[in-house]
Design an enzyme around this catalytic site. Sequence first.
Site, PDB file in Angstrom:
ATOM      1  N   GLU A   4       0.825  -1.213   0.000  1.00  0.00           N
ATOM      2  CA  GLU A   4       0.000   0.000   0.000  1.00  0.00           C
ATOM      3  C   GLU A   4       0.857   1.260   0.000  1.00  0.00           C
ATOM      4  O   GLU A   4       0.363   2.352  -0.197  1.00  0.00           O
ATOM      5  CB  GLU A   4      -0.953  -0.010   1.209  1.00  0.00           C
ATOM      6  CG  GLU A   4      -0.285  -0.022   2.589  1.00  0.00           C
ATOM      7  CD  GLU A   4       0.113  -1.426   3.069  1.00  0.00           C
ATOM      8  OE1 GLU A   4       0.303  -2.326   2.218  1.00  0.00           O
ATOM      9  OE2 GLU A   4       0.246  -1.609   4.296  1.00  0.00           O
ATOM     10  N   ARG A   5       2.179   1.110   0.247  1.00  0.00           N
ATOM     11  CA  ARG A   5       3.030   2.299   0.320  1.00  0.00           C
ATOM     12  C   ARG A   5       3.446   2.816  -1.055  1.00  0.00           C
ATOM     13  O   ARG A   5       3.733   4.003  -1.208  1.00  0.00           O
ATOM     14  CB  ARG A   5       4.308   1.976   1.100  1.00  0.00           C
ATOM     15  CG  ARG A   5       4.099   1.896   2.600  1.00  0.00           C
ATOM     16  CD  ARG A   5       5.407   1.517   3.273  1.00  0.00           C
ATOM     17  NE  ARG A   5       5.321   1.578   4.713  1.00  0.00           N
ATOM     18  CZ  ARG A   5       5.612   2.659   5.438  1.00  0.00           C
ATOM     19  NH1 ARG A   5       6.017   3.762   4.852  1.00  0.00           N
ATOM     20  NH2 ARG A   5       5.517   2.637   6.742  1.00  0.00           N
TER      21      ARG A   5
ATOM     22  N   CYS B 101      16.315  -6.807   1.494  1.00  0.00           N
ATOM     23  CA  CYS B 101      16.428  -8.005   2.336  1.00  0.00           C
ATOM     24  C   CYS B 101      17.804  -8.623   2.199  1.00  0.00           C
ATOM     25  O   CYS B 101      18.147  -9.517   2.957  1.00  0.00           O
ATOM     26  CB  CYS B 101      15.343  -9.006   1.971  1.00  0.00           C
ATOM     27  SG  CYS B 101      15.570  -9.676   0.339  1.00  0.00           S
TER      28      CYS B 101
END
Length: 491
Positions: free
Chosen positions: A186-187, A292
């Site tokens: 959603e960002r 990551c």
Amino acid sequence: MATVEQPRTEVETLRNYIGGEWVASAADDALDDIDPATGELLARVPLSTVADVDAAAKAARAAQPEWAAVPVARRARAVFALREALWAEREELAQLVTQDMGKALDDARGEVVRGIESTEAACGIPTLLKGDTLGGIAKGMDVEMWRQPVGVVAAITPFNFPAMIPLWFLPFAIACGNSFILKPSERDPRTSARILELIDGIEEIPAGVVNLVHGAHESVNGLLDHPEIDAISFVGQASTALYVMERGTRSGKRVQALGGAKNSMVVMDDADLGDAVPAMMQSAFGNAGQRCLAGSVAVVVGDEARRSEVRSALAEAARDLPTGPGTDESVICPPMVARDARDRVSDAVDRALAEGAEMVVDGRERTNEAGALMGPTVVAAADRESELAREELFGPVLALLEVDDLGEALEFVNSSRYGNASVIFTQSGAAVRRYRAEVEAGMIGVNVGVPAPVAWFPFAGWKDSMVGDLHANGMDAIEFYTRKKVMTTRW
Ligand code: NAD
């Protein structure tokens, strides 16, 4: 499905893509998508509801059998058409990534090409999908194994690779004959929306085969619980990965859930610092540490003189590292995704200092108008079991640890709860051999700062960095997106 007309405002509220139509979400609430370099409001992201997810799941279910019946060579051509569309649009997609989440443009270009690489790997589907046979297992009796699609696949993706990670999943899933629902972060969901616009223009991919639902927790829960969805591919924080695995498998789905990380970079006393330090800067501070595979702990092996040499070299390089908006082509450390993310990381640095850690370079002195930028920060850890040394901060912070030898370095690395990546810098074949054999992580770099596997290999996190057993990309993707059928035949 009818397209719902919404009043046009200056800032667009994004639409879902369901059954081949762009439709407004049923949600009343929406979030702001803000450019972290400028603070500009780019779009409103609807917090789609369970009803939106249900519509997408029904569209995907309806389209799947016909799609699975399309001959595999034609499905390969459809994926190739997607590859061509992505390639033609690659610069625009990279610009969207930079605008939406701040990433340096060159890095964004690299990300888009990595996503295209997964699409290219999926073009080999006629070969990848082949089964097995064993003739004559008994008199007149043969055994065959076919791979058939799982059905409806949903992918739930994180903010930090808004182009690449959706493309780790989408091309392989549809090449195998599944239909697909994407729930992007959603960002920064505008890159995903653009990829879906490209798919909308590809006639070889029929309506309903690929769908998009914007939103956050409610839409994720809707996907995890939905009886028409058969498999979930997830990437995000370790805690969310565990939650997704538990909730998704409760309704009988297969789930692959890739989680967070805390990756160490071991610097042996014979490492060439001229090569190692720039690679470590890219690893720790590229994309503001929001990867990551970011190397977030430097484990320095050597005596007092060597430790001080490495610390000075890292500090000097971090202080000089180009920092600023992602649109500036010289920048390596861009803004973080948003002000709240920067505040969270800055608070973690304060906690480390309160516990006795020593500040080496304080990048918090640098910021930008949107409050999202934090410069490269280097902190010497006081305690090997501290949050600074052990937990993912997901920002531009490099922790420093000093050890006497490779055995002690391995002991530290292997006692991590995470096992995504680990890197060694050395000129010693013997050290490399021992490291590769004994280190407990799935992606290993030897004199490489960010050991991201190419798409023909699995993205192979271990321990809390991956819940489930089949990874993204490579043959694991084919295994995950297919069910095996074994036929025993006598004539
Ligand atoms: P996140 O876990 O906050 O969000 C990921 C997705 O899950 C989003 O789509 C979000 O809407 C959804 N979500 C988050 N919390 C939820 C909840 N409580 N209930 C339901 N849905 C929820 O992750 P993020 O901050 O977007 O991404 C960064 C994280 O992803 C880091 O931890 C990073 O290490 C990890 N990551 C891992 C890999 C990998 O390959 N292992 C790759 C990229 C990123």
